[in-house]
Enzyme design. Sequence first.
Site, PDB file in Angstrom:
ATOM      1  N   SER A 191       0.827  -1.199   0.000  1.00  0.00           N
ATOM      2  CA  SER A 191       0.000   0.000   0.000  1.00  0.00           C
ATOM      3  C   SER A 191       0.866   1.256   0.000  1.00  0.00           C
ATOM      4  O   SER A 191       1.654   1.461  -0.922  1.00  0.00           O
ATOM      5  CB  SER A 191      -0.967  -0.051   1.192  1.00  0.00           C
ATOM      6  OG  SER A 191      -1.968   0.920   1.086  1.00  0.00           O
ATOM      7  N   ASP A 286     -10.027  -4.202  -4.665  1.00  0.00           N
ATOM      8  CA  ASP A 286      -9.283  -3.122  -4.022  1.00  0.00           C
ATOM      9  C   ASP A 286      -9.449  -1.844  -4.839  1.00  0.00           C
ATOM     10  O   ASP A 286      -9.228  -1.860  -6.057  1.00  0.00           O
ATOM     11  CB  ASP A 286      -7.802  -3.505  -3.957  1.00  0.00           C
ATOM     12  CG  ASP A 286      -6.923  -2.494  -3.225  1.00  0.00           C
ATOM     13  OD1 ASP A 286      -7.411  -1.404  -2.869  1.00  0.00           O
ATOM     14  OD2 ASP A 286      -5.734  -2.810  -3.020  1.00  0.00           O
ATOM     15  N   HIS A 316      -7.800  -5.385  -0.284  1.00  0.00           N
ATOM     16  CA  HIS A 316      -6.644  -4.633   0.200  1.00  0.00           C
ATOM     17  C   HIS A 316      -6.265  -5.116   1.594  1.00  0.00           C
ATOM     18  O   HIS A 316      -7.129  -5.437   2.416  1.00  0.00           O
ATOM     19  CB  HIS A 316      -7.012  -3.143   0.257  1.00  0.00           C
ATOM     20  CG  HIS A 316      -5.851  -2.242   0.489  1.00  0.00           C
ATOM     21  ND1 HIS A 316      -5.071  -1.758  -0.522  1.00  0.00           N
ATOM     22  CD2 HIS A 316      -5.326  -1.735   1.640  1.00  0.00           C
ATOM     23  CE1 HIS A 316      -4.126  -0.980  -0.033  1.00  0.00           C
ATOM     24  NE2 HIS A 316      -4.260  -0.954   1.281  1.00  0.00           N
TER      25      HIS A 316
END
Length: 348
Positions: A191, A286, A316
Amino acid sequence: MSKLMNRVPIPVQAGFARAVFGLPTPVKRLIAGPPVRIDGQELALDAQLLLLLDKLADHELVRGTPEQARARMARAVPLASGPPIEPVAVRALELDGVPARLYTPDEDTDALLVYYHGGGWVLGTLDSHDNTCRYLAREAGVKVLSVDYRLAPENPFPAAVEDAVAAFRHAHAKAADLGVDPDRIAVGGDSAGGNLAAVTALVTTRDGGPAPAFQLLIYPGVDSTVRRRSRELFGDGFFLSSADMDWFCDHYCPEVDLRSDPRFSVLLATDLSGLPPAYLATAGFDPLRDEGEAFGAALAAAGVPVTVRRHRDLIHGYITFLGLGTRFREATAEAAGALRTGLALARR
């Protein structure tokens, strides 16, 4: 429900979650409900069950102040990450003033992954990604150097970038002290950490090196200037929300004009040629999916060897859910295998 759950000790909650995920598949399907299908993809049962438990606990990734969000994350980590993965030796380090943690697997290795944790540049700590780093060290057979870079809003953009680049350069300069080959040092992250890894690769390559040998990019955020289709499809109800993304960006880079800076939106870099080979993974459900895949396509167009892998059934955050079910570990195992291979090929 959330007030009730807050009264239950974390070990009890963790045991309950593991028990639920350990139920027979038909029972888990009955609990989770009908399969979720969007955009030609079917959500993994493990992911659907996790989202249901989150909903029952009224869990939100971000709510209130950064301090409150950090406290909630600290409470939630033991529920999803599982017991410490062994055998891995762990010791604290400091990299030019940046705290770090070195993970050494139980096998001889001279390869190193400099790892940047996720959390939207606002959340996340060495502890939040401890088991992720343990897993990568053990399964990839590499040392992992986890970097505790400065967080926003106390330290807004580009503070995290400065720490990320400094940590890589320190690791390269001190390779002998770390017992690693300076030509076999990768960068990686998930991320926001994937963003920092890609930015570190870009900055060090454009500066003429030394640069990483490999990039491990797990659902990275790479462009905060465009709202792509996946953000509209999966921006609510799939762990990371569109509102969360706004909250993170507003804290990390409140000056909107700076969000096109390639040190933030790395996809906008005018030249990606010469960057190290990369494994880039996205999750099908995601909101960051499409920008990650756009970055993979841009790397390929620039001549960078890159493998782009969409885990069509995942959400995610999957690399931090190692203590729940089996599907999250399967995807993380693939990343570990890619890292092991990438650094083996970097041997000179």
